[in-house]
Write a protein that holds these residues in place. Structure first.
Motif, PDB file in Angstrom:
ATOM      1  N   HIS A  24       0.904  -1.185  -0.080  1.00 16.79           N
ATOM      2  CA  HIS A  24       0.439  -0.156  -0.112  1.00 16.79           C
ATOM      3  C   HIS A  24       0.842   1.162  -0.188  1.00 16.79           C
ATOM      4  CE1 HIS A  24      -3.015   2.215   0.977  1.00 16.79           C
ATOM      5  NE2 HIS A  24      -2.830   2.828   1.757  1.00 16.79           N
ATOM      6  N   LYS A  25       0.673   2.147  -1.246  1.00 17.80           N
ATOM      7  CA  LYS A  25       1.352   3.109  -0.625  1.00 17.80           C
ATOM      8  C   LYS A  25       2.868   2.900  -0.627  1.00 17.80           C
ATOM      9  CE  LYS A  25      -2.338   6.230  -0.726  1.00 17.80           C
ATOM     10  NZ  LYS A  25      -3.177   7.063  -0.226  1.00 17.80           N
ATOM     11  N   GLY A  26       3.364   2.385  -1.006  1.00 16.64           N
ATOM     12  CA  GLY A  26       5.362   1.682  -1.381  1.00 16.64           C
ATOM     13  C   GLY A  26       5.702   1.132   0.308  1.00 16.64           C
ATOM     14  N   ASP A  27       4.705   0.816   1.109  1.00 16.71           N
ATOM     15  CA  ASP A  27       4.463   0.253   2.263  1.00 16.71           C
ATOM     16  C   ASP A  27       3.972  -1.608   2.489  1.00 16.71           C
ATOM     17  OD1 ASP A  27       5.819   2.079   4.768  1.00 16.71           O
ATOM     18  OD2 ASP A  27       3.973   3.242   3.990  1.00 16.71           O
ATOM     19  N   THR A  28       4.988  -2.166   3.255  1.00 18.02           N
ATOM     20  CA  THR A  28       4.595  -3.241   2.666  1.00 18.02           C
ATOM     21  C   THR A  28       3.569  -3.865   4.192  1.00 18.02           C
ATOM     22  OG1 THR A  28       6.369  -4.063   1.193  1.00 18.02           O
ATOM     23  CG2 THR A  28       5.465  -6.001   2.309  1.00 18.02           C
ATOM     24  N   LEU A  29       3.218  -5.012   3.986  1.00 18.71           N
ATOM     25  CA  LEU A  29       1.874  -5.980   5.326  1.00 18.71           C
ATOM     26  C   LEU A  29       2.742  -7.237   5.304  1.00 18.71           C
ATOM     27  CD1 LEU A  29       0.978  -5.913   8.098  1.00 18.71           C
ATOM     28  CD2 LEU A  29      -1.578  -5.946   6.269  1.00 18.71           C
ATOM     29  N   LEU A  30       3.256  -7.621   5.738  1.00 18.89           N
ATOM     30  CA  LEU A  30       3.303  -9.438   5.655  1.00 18.89           C
ATOM     31  C   LEU A  30       2.852  -9.740   6.688  1.00 18.89           C
ATOM     32  CD1 LEU A  30       7.274  -9.518   5.157  1.00 18.89           C
ATOM     33  CD2 LEU A  30       5.816  -9.553   3.404  1.00 18.89           C
ATOM     34  N   VAL A  31       2.288 -10.795   6.371  1.00 20.98           N
ATOM     35  CA  VAL A  31       1.462 -12.368   7.127  1.00 20.98           C
ATOM     36  C   VAL A  31       1.513 -13.273   7.055  1.00 20.98           C
ATOM     37  CG1 VAL A  31      -1.102 -12.700   8.100  1.00 20.98           C
ATOM     38  CG2 VAL A  31      -0.528 -10.412   7.646  1.00 20.98           C
ATOM     39  N   ILE A  39       1.299 -13.827  12.781  1.00 18.28           N
ATOM     40  CA  ILE A  39       2.730 -13.175  13.405  1.00 18.28           C
ATOM     41  C   ILE A  39       2.668 -12.472  12.434  1.00 18.28           C
ATOM     42  CG2 ILE A  39       5.022 -13.118  13.220  1.00 18.28           C
ATOM     43  CD1 ILE A  39       5.612 -15.164  14.233  1.00 18.28           C
ATOM     44  N   PHE A  40       2.573 -10.940  12.053  1.00 15.49           N
ATOM     45  CA  PHE A  40       2.148  -9.742  11.198  1.00 15.49           C
ATOM     46  C   PHE A  40       3.402  -8.752  11.194  1.00 15.49           C
ATOM     47  CE2 PHE A  40      -1.116  -9.229  14.106  1.00 15.49           C
ATOM     48  CZ  PHE A  40      -1.150  -7.765  14.553  1.00 15.49           C
ATOM     49  N   GLY A  41       3.703  -8.174  10.514  1.00 12.32           N
ATOM     50  CA  GLY A  41       4.306  -6.931  10.939  1.00 12.32           C
ATOM     51  C   GLY A  41       4.479  -6.195   9.736  1.00 12.32           C
ATOM     52  N   SER A  42       4.708  -4.843   9.330  1.00 12.61           N
ATOM     53  CA  SER A  42       4.967  -3.741   8.349  1.00 12.61           C
ATOM     54  C   SER A  42       6.116  -2.841   8.529  1.00 12.61           C
ATOM     55  CB  SER A  42       3.758  -3.385   8.446  1.00 12.61           C
ATOM     56  OG  SER A  42       3.465  -2.420   7.094  1.00 12.61           O
ATOM     57  N   THR A  43       6.331  -2.273   7.505  1.00  9.65           N
ATOM     58  CA  THR A  43       6.847  -0.942   7.154  1.00  9.65           C
ATOM     59  C   THR A  43       5.907  -0.124   8.468  1.00  9.65           C
ATOM     60  OG1 THR A  43       6.543  -0.868   4.912  1.00  9.65           O
ATOM     61  CG2 THR A  43       8.057  -2.792   5.041  1.00  9.65           C
ATOM     62  N   LYS A  44       4.744  -0.277   8.131  1.00  4.87           N
ATOM     63  CA  LYS A  44       4.512   1.354   8.511  1.00  4.87           C
ATOM     64  C   LYS A  44       2.978   0.358   9.574  1.00  4.87           C
ATOM     65  CE  LYS A  44       1.180   4.557   6.773  1.00  4.87           C
ATOM     66  NZ  LYS A  44       0.653   5.203   6.119  1.00  4.87           N
ATOM     67  N   LYS A  45       3.545   1.563  10.850  1.00  3.33           N
ATOM     68  CA  LYS A  45       2.998   0.590  11.740  1.00  3.33           C
ATOM     69  C   LYS A  45       1.499   1.004  12.009  1.00  3.33           C
ATOM     70  CE  LYS A  45       2.874   1.718  17.532  1.00  3.33           C
ATOM     71  NZ  LYS A  45       3.447   2.065  18.304  1.00  3.33           N
ATOM     72  N   GLU A  46       0.767   2.187  11.364  1.00  2.00           N
ATOM     73  CA  GLU A  46      -0.474   1.953  11.051  1.00  2.00           C
ATOM     74  C   GLU A  46      -0.871   0.839   9.910  1.00  2.00           C
ATOM     75  OE1 GLU A  46       1.543   4.253  10.922  1.00  2.00           O
ATOM     76  OE2 GLU A  46       1.362   5.605  12.163  1.00  2.00           O
ATOM     77  N   LEU A  47      -0.500   0.065   9.158  1.00  3.83           N
ATOM     78  CA  LEU A  47      -0.876  -0.753   8.814  1.00  3.83           C
ATOM     79  C   LEU A  47      -1.266  -2.327   9.829  1.00  3.83           C
ATOM     80  CD1 LEU A  47       0.292  -1.210   4.951  1.00  3.83           C
ATOM     81  CD2 LEU A  47      -1.181  -0.763   5.167  1.00  3.83           C
ATOM     82  N   CYS A  48      -0.464  -2.078  10.092  1.00  2.00           N
ATOM     83  CA  CYS A  48      -0.206  -3.459  11.593  1.00  2.00           C
ATOM     84  C   CYS A  48      -1.944  -3.188  12.524  1.00  2.00           C
ATOM     85  CB  CYS A  48       1.125  -3.445  12.547  1.00  2.00           C
ATOM     86  SG  CYS A  48       2.408  -4.445  11.853  1.00  2.00           S
ATOM     87  N   ILE A  49      -2.181  -1.605  12.852  1.00  2.00           N
ATOM     88  CA  ILE A  49      -3.043  -1.734  14.195  1.00  2.00           C
ATOM     89  C   ILE A  49      -4.128  -1.806  12.753  1.00  2.00           C
ATOM     90  CG2 ILE A  49      -4.075   0.337  15.007  1.00  2.00           C
ATOM     91  CD1 ILE A  49      -1.805   0.929  15.578  1.00  2.00           C
TER      92      ILE A  49
END
Length: 358
Positions: A24-31, A39-49
């Protein structure tokens, strides 16, 4: 779980159906899903939330917060990097097998007592021996420093002898002295894929087979390692090295494909090896007598080299860190190899001395 509430998360086919990726707009969410754990993580905290809220609304789930413990792996997330170890699991197995009060050892292998079949020695409890080996095998998830010793002992699980049990006890004594060692993944490390490969020659005394070993790094971060006995008896050092190089190449190709999901293209990956003959065979497409006995399935590495997927680099044996996975060493050499692959003790500030492999 192909989509949630109309929000697409692409499944990574290279990892089966357990990992999902959303960009999403240059950021990545991995699940990543394992049975009933996520387990999930992202380059942007808001995506995790956002993902956490979404998954709680759809399923009966609870959040455990920041990842600190998973399948007996301890994860310490710091500003300068991530540290992974299993010291709680080490304490657990030391207590289970009554090794909490033993004298510690500086290395997991005694050079003066080689591991042999030893048919004349007394038998030991098979169930105890296998239980100890199984516990140690799980520990190699974060402890490549014991991998060679554990794999060597695992070959004698059918009819273990007292001499084999003594070697296993030596590994536990080593763990008693170094329970907190783990892998350090520095945030500021260079981000490039490099690999190291090597092989011994006919070192397995019972069947004279060679052992393949390999390590793959992102910068100075160790991300994958292998230590496995070859399936056939090599007729020369070059053949053993060639088979090991092909195995390492296969692992590198798999990692390259994984990293494509993250948007990184690491073609022409450097594979370091200390055998000139192997490099010559890989770079020379002509069939000749030195390779006519090598199984065809290993020759794909020559095609990978021609397509510039990999490149073979000659290094000195003393700088080949994969030696750690093939044989025992004295305390000085062993400590150098352990530090070279990025292992350290997080509770000792002076242990941040691991060096970048070259």
């Amino acid at each position: 779980m192909g989509f949630i509430e109309g929000r697409l998360i692409r499944r990574s086919e290279r990892c089966g159906s357990t990992r999902f990726i959303k960009r999403h707009k240059g950021d990545t969410l991995l699940v990543q899903i394992y049975v009933d754990d996520i387990i999930f993580g992202s380059t942007k905290k808001e995506l995790c939330i956002e993902f956490e809220k979404l998954i709680k609304d759809k399923f009966q789930m609870s959040s455990m917060g920041e990842l600190t413990f998973f399948l007996k792996l301890q994860v310490q997330q710091r500003k300068d990097g991530i540290f992974i170890n299993q010291d709680k699991y080490v304490a657990e197995i030391l207590s289970k097998f009554n090794y909490t009060d033993v004298k510690s050892a500086s290395t997991p292998v005694d050079l003066e007592k080689p591991l042999v079949k030893d048919g004349d020695a007394q038998d030991v409890d098979v169930h105890l021996y296998r239980s100890m080996i199984g516990s140690l095998m799980y520990l190699t998830t974060s402890r490549p420093d014991i991998m060679f010793a554990v794999c060597a002992c695992a070959r004698f699980q059918v009819t273990p002898k007292t001499s084999h049990l003594l070697v296993v006890k030596r590994i536990f004594r080593y763990l008693k002295g170094k329970p907190t060692l783990g892998l350090w993944y520095s945030r500021n490390s260079p981000f490039e894929l490099v690999a190291y490969t090597d092989s011994d020659y006919a070192r397995a005394t019972q069947d004279r087979k060679s052992t393949t070993r390999g390590c793959q790094f992102l910068g100075n971060r160790l991300i994958s390692w292998q230590c496995k006995k070859q399936t056939v008896v090599a007729t020369s050092t070059t053949e053993a090295e060639y088979v090991a190089a092909a195995s390492c190449c296969g692992q590198v190709l798999w990692i390259q494909n994984q990293l494509l999901d993250y948007g990184y293209n690491f073609m022409n990956t450097m594979i370091h090896i200390d055998n000139n003959n192997t490099i010559c065979i890989i770079e020379n497409p002509v069939q000749h007598s030195k390779i006519k006995y090598i199984e065809i399935r290993h020759h794909f590495i020559r095609d990978c080299n021609a397509k510039r997927l990999i490149q073979m680099i000659k290094i000195d044996t003393e700088h080949n860190v994969t030696e750690l996975l093939t044989k025992g060493f004295d305390a000085g050499r062993f400590q150098y190899l352990v530090s070279s692959i990025g292992m350290l003790n997080p509770y000792m500030p002076n242990s941040l001395w691991f060096c970048t492999v070259v």
